[in-house]
Structure formats: C-alpha cells, structure tokens
Motif scaffolding. Structure first.
Motif, short mmCIF file in Angstrom:
data_model
loop_
_atom_site.label_atom_id
_atom_site.label_comp_id
_atom_site.label_asym_id
_atom_site.label_seq_id
_atom_site.Cartn_x
_atom_site.Cartn_y
_atom_site.Cartn_z
N ILE A 1 -16.64 2.35 10.36
CA ILE A 1 -17.04 3.09 11.56
C ILE A 1 -16.53 2.39 12.81
CG2 ILE A 1 -19.03 3.78 12.96
CD1 ILE A 1 -20.52 4.34 10.36
N SER A 2 -16.58 1.07 12.81
CA SER A 2 -16.10 0.31 13.98
C SER A 2 -14.60 0.50 14.20
CB SER A 2 -16.42 -1.18 13.80
OG SER A 2 -17.81 -1.39 13.72
N LEU A 3 -13.85 0.70 13.11
CA LEU A 3 -12.41 0.92 13.24
C LEU A 3 -12.09 2.24 13.93
CD1 LEU A 3 -10.98 -0.27 9.80
CD2 LEU A 3 -10.91 -1.47 11.99
N ILE A 45 -19.19 -6.69 23.10
CA ILE A 45 -20.10 -7.70 22.54
C ILE A 45 -21.36 -7.05 21.99
CG2 ILE A 45 -21.55 -9.69 23.09
CD1 ILE A 45 -19.42 -10.53 25.13
N LEU A 46 -21.95 -6.14 22.78
CA LEU A 46 -23.15 -5.45 22.33
C LEU A 46 -22.87 -4.59 21.10
CD1 LEU A 46 -24.70 -4.32 25.74
CD2 LEU A 46 -25.66 -5.98 24.13
N ASN A 47 -21.72 -3.95 21.09
CA ASN A 47 -21.34 -3.10 19.97
C ASN A 47 -21.33 -3.89 18.67
OD1 ASN A 47 -20.12 -0.57 18.85
ND2 ASN A 47 -18.40 -1.95 18.47
N TRP A 48 -20.68 -5.04 18.68
CA TRP A 48 -20.63 -5.85 17.47
C TRP A 48 -21.96 -6.52 17.16
CZ3 TRP A 48 -17.36 -5.28 13.79
CH2 TRP A 48 -16.08 -4.78 14.08
N PHE A 49 -22.73 -6.82 18.18
CA PHE A 49 -24.07 -7.39 17.94
C PHE A 49 -24.93 -6.40 17.17
CE2 PHE A 49 -28.53 -7.58 19.21
CZ PHE A 49 -28.86 -8.87 18.83
N TYR A 50 -24.90 -5.13 17.59
CA TYR A 50 -25.69 -4.12 16.91
C TYR A 50 -25.22 -3.91 15.47
CZ TYR A 50 -27.55 -2.88 21.52
OH TYR A 50 -28.17 -2.91 22.74
N VAL A 51 -23.92 -3.91 15.26
CA VAL A 51 -23.38 -3.72 13.92
C VAL A 51 -23.82 -4.85 12.99
CG1 VAL A 51 -21.26 -3.71 12.55
CG2 VAL A 51 -21.40 -2.33 14.63
N VAL A 52 -23.61 -6.09 13.44
CA VAL A 52 -23.98 -7.25 12.63
C VAL A 52 -25.49 -7.28 12.39
CG1 VAL A 52 -24.04 -9.77 12.57
CG2 VAL A 52 -21.99 -8.60 13.37
N SER A 53 -26.27 -6.96 13.43
CA SER A 53 -27.73 -6.98 13.30
C SER A 53 -28.21 -5.93 12.30
CB SER A 53 -28.38 -6.73 14.67
OG SER A 53 -28.06 -7.76 15.58
N ASP A 54 -27.63 -4.74 12.36
CA ASP A 54 -28.03 -3.69 11.41
C ASP A 54 -27.79 -4.13 9.97
OD1 ASP A 54 -29.11 -1.44 12.77
OD2 ASP A 54 -27.15 -1.00 13.60
N VAL A 55 -26.63 -4.71 9.72
CA VAL A 55 -26.31 -5.15 8.36
C VAL A 55 -27.22 -6.30 7.94
CG1 VAL A 55 -24.53 -6.14 6.88
CG2 VAL A 55 -23.92 -4.35 8.53
N ALA A 56 -27.45 -7.24 8.84
CA ALA A 56 -28.29 -8.40 8.52
C ALA A 56 -29.72 -7.97 8.21
CB ALA A 56 -28.28 -9.38 9.69
N ILE A 57 -30.27 -7.07 9.01
CA ILE A 57 -31.64 -6.60 8.77
C ILE A 57 -31.71 -5.82 7.47
CG2 ILE A 57 -33.38 -4.97 9.63
CD1 ILE A 57 -32.74 -5.96 12.43
N LEU A 58 -30.67 -5.07 7.16
CA LEU A 58 -30.61 -4.33 5.90
C LEU A 58 -30.67 -5.30 4.72
CD1 LEU A 58 -30.22 -1.37 4.90
CD2 LEU A 58 -27.78 -1.90 4.73
N MET A 87 -25.86 3.83 12.43
CA MET A 87 -24.48 4.05 12.00
C MET A 87 -24.01 5.46 12.36
SD MET A 87 -23.21 1.29 10.76
CE MET A 87 -24.19 0.41 12.00
N TRP A 88 -24.89 6.44 12.22
CA TRP A 88 -24.50 7.79 12.60
C TRP A 88 -24.19 7.86 14.09
CZ3 TRP A 88 -22.35 12.17 11.99
CH2 TRP A 88 -22.52 13.16 12.95
N PHE A 89 -25.06 7.27 14.91
CA PHE A 89 -24.87 7.35 16.35
C PHE A 89 -23.57 6.65 16.75
CE2 PHE A 89 -25.62 6.06 20.79
CZ PHE A 89 -25.98 7.30 21.33
N LYS A 90 -23.29 5.53 16.10
CA LYS A 90 -22.04 4.82 16.40
C LYS A 90 -20.84 5.65 15.99
CE LYS A 90 -19.60 0.49 15.55
NZ LYS A 90 -19.23 0.36 16.96
N TYR A 91 -20.91 6.26 14.81
CA TYR A 91 -19.83 7.12 14.35
C TYR A 91 -19.64 8.32 15.27
CZ TYR A 91 -17.37 10.62 11.55
OH TYR A 91 -16.50 11.58 11.14
#
Length: 285
Positions: free
Chosen positions: A171-173, A185-198, A232-236
């Motif tokens: 999705i980031s690509l 920076i915020l974009n990647w922070f949210y991505v990494v945080s979502d995966v980590a919390i998952l 992930m949907w909102f980012k996509y």
C-alpha cells in the motif's frame, strides 16, 4: 479504588458487564447499518459525487463515542485494585483510547468544518500518542505474563507479521501524492505502528489463550485487527482514489475497534472481580 466500591458498583449499577457488552454490540451494529444504508455518494449540482455532510458527521460521532467509551472503561480498570493484567496496562490503553477520541474530533473538525484535507494536523499529535500508549500497554501486559508459546504459535505470529508487513509495504508503494518531510515521517510511523500492534496483539492472544482473562484479550486482539484494517484501507484509499472523502464502508472498522477495546476492558474487569470474590470466599472458609 477499594473493594467496597467494586462490589457496590458491580451489584447496584445498571452498567453491569452484560449491559455494557450488549450496548457495545448494539453500537457496532447500528454503526454498520448506518454505513451500509447511507454511505452512497450522491451527485452535486456541479456533477461531482460526494457523501452528504450529515452522514460524515454521523460517522465521526459513531467513532468518537466508541473510543470515548473504551477510554472510560479502560481507566475504570486502572482504578481497580483487583485487575488481573496490571493497572498500568489499562492506564496506558485508556490514555491511548482517549487520545484517539481527541484526534478523531480534530480530524473531523478539519475535514468537515474547515473543509481542508487533514494530511498533517494537530490531531496527529493525539494519534501518535495513541499508538505509543497502545504499544506500551500491550508490552506491559506481555511483561506481566510470561510468554511461552509453542512453535506452531510462533509460526502464526510470524505469518501474521509477514502478511501485515507485506500488505502495508504494498500500500505504501502506491503513494502518489507528494508529502512533506513531516507527513512522510508520520506516514511511516503509522504503518510501522499498525504492524507492530498487530504482532503484539496476536502474541498476547496466543499467550493468554485458555487463561482467566482469555476472553478480554480476544477482544483486544480483534480490536487491533480492526484498527489495522481501517488504517490500511484509509491509507490505500487516500493514495489511490482521487479526492477521497471519508465515510467508506471499511472505515466502520474504526468503530468496531473502539467497541472491542471497551468490551475487552469490561470483560477483564468482570473476571478480576469474580476472582477477587472467590479468593475472599476461600479466606473466610
């Protein structure tokens, strides 16, 4: 909070565990029906299709009240002396829920009232606090309980982590809109945080499986999955759909996430009180 308060609250208040769980389920069902029935876009005089403003306001209300309720219930756990997973766990998660509530209010105000795209706003401060607090609370929960998973359970954690990371990376690509440095920076922070919390939520779910607080952590894990799906949907959507407007059906998972965090909190509260009563009964015997 003392034992007398816990007993009187559990026996006299209308806000018993069953009532709160039913209220949460009802809120989630109402939100789903609201999204399903009213999320369709309607053409405006200029020919552009968009969702009604009252509908977008409604989605913000459903989401805000879900996280506000979850925050209150988590802080109730923090104030209880009998809570099983540790008071600091629920303090961190509760602060995270209230921070998400405030961030959502600011996001909605920016989008609906100011008519601006809230790529980066003061609301992001609260969203960052949310992820930091959620991560902290879940790590504290893991530290409170010895993690001793079987090999097949670690494989499940690994599989979910790999799948979640690959989806987030794909999705980031698709990011086509240029972002400023802070936005990136915020974009990647949210991505990494979502995966980590998952990953952390999956690990805790398997670690607590079959224990006294299994039900509550099933809810927390489901809440983390729901948060991941909505994010992930909102980012996509914001990357791939021109002039994307909030309110798509998959955003209902934000409401589900708040409801599930709250249900996890109330189930652990009930389990903790039940255990405390059994222990006092044995002592008197």
């Amino acid at each position: 909070m003392g034992t007398s308060y816990d007993n009187s609250y559990g026996s006299k208040s209308i806000f018993k565990t069953g009532n709160i769980v039913l209220l949460g389920i009802g809120w989630a069902v109402l939100a789903l029906l609201y999204y399903l029935l009213f999320s369709a876009k309607v053409p405006e005089p200029n020919g552009i299709e968009s969702r009604a403003e009252w509908y977008v306001i409604g989605t913000n209300i459903f989401e805000a009240l879900a996280y506000l309720g979850a925050g209150i219930l988590c802080l109730r756990n923090w104030r209880s002396q009998q809570i099983v997973s540790g008071r600091n766990v629920w303090l961190a998660i509760g602060i995270g829920m209230l921070s998400y509530f405030l961030g959502g209010i600011i996001f909605g105000y920016t989008e609906i009232i100011l008519k601006e795209e809230p790529d980066v706003s003061i609301g992001d401060v609260f969203f960052v606090v949310t992820y930091l607090c959620l991560g902290t609370g879940m790590i504290l929960a893991a530290a409170h309980r010895r993690i001793n998973l079987e090999k097949w359970q670690w494989l499940i954690v690994l599989a979910i982590g790999v799948f979640g990371s690959l989806l987030a990376w794909w999705i980031s690509l698709k990011q086509t809109k240029p972002l400023e440095l802070l936005g990136s920076i915020l974009n990647w922070f949210y991505v990494v945080s979502d995966v980590a919390i998952l990953i952390i939520a999956t690990t805790l779910l398997l670690a607590f499986w079959g224990g006294r607080v299994a039900q509550s952590w099933r809810m927390i894990a489901a809440a983390a999955f729901s948060l991941y799906i909505a994010d992930m949907w909102f980012k996509y959507a914001t990357n791939s759909i021109p002039n994307y407007q909030s309110g798509d059906i998959l955003e209902v998972f934000w409401v589900f996430s708040g409801v599930l965090f709250g249900m996890g909190a109330v189930l652990e509260y009930d389990t903790s009180l039940s255990r405390s009563r059994r222990e006092r009964g044995r002592k008197r015997a």
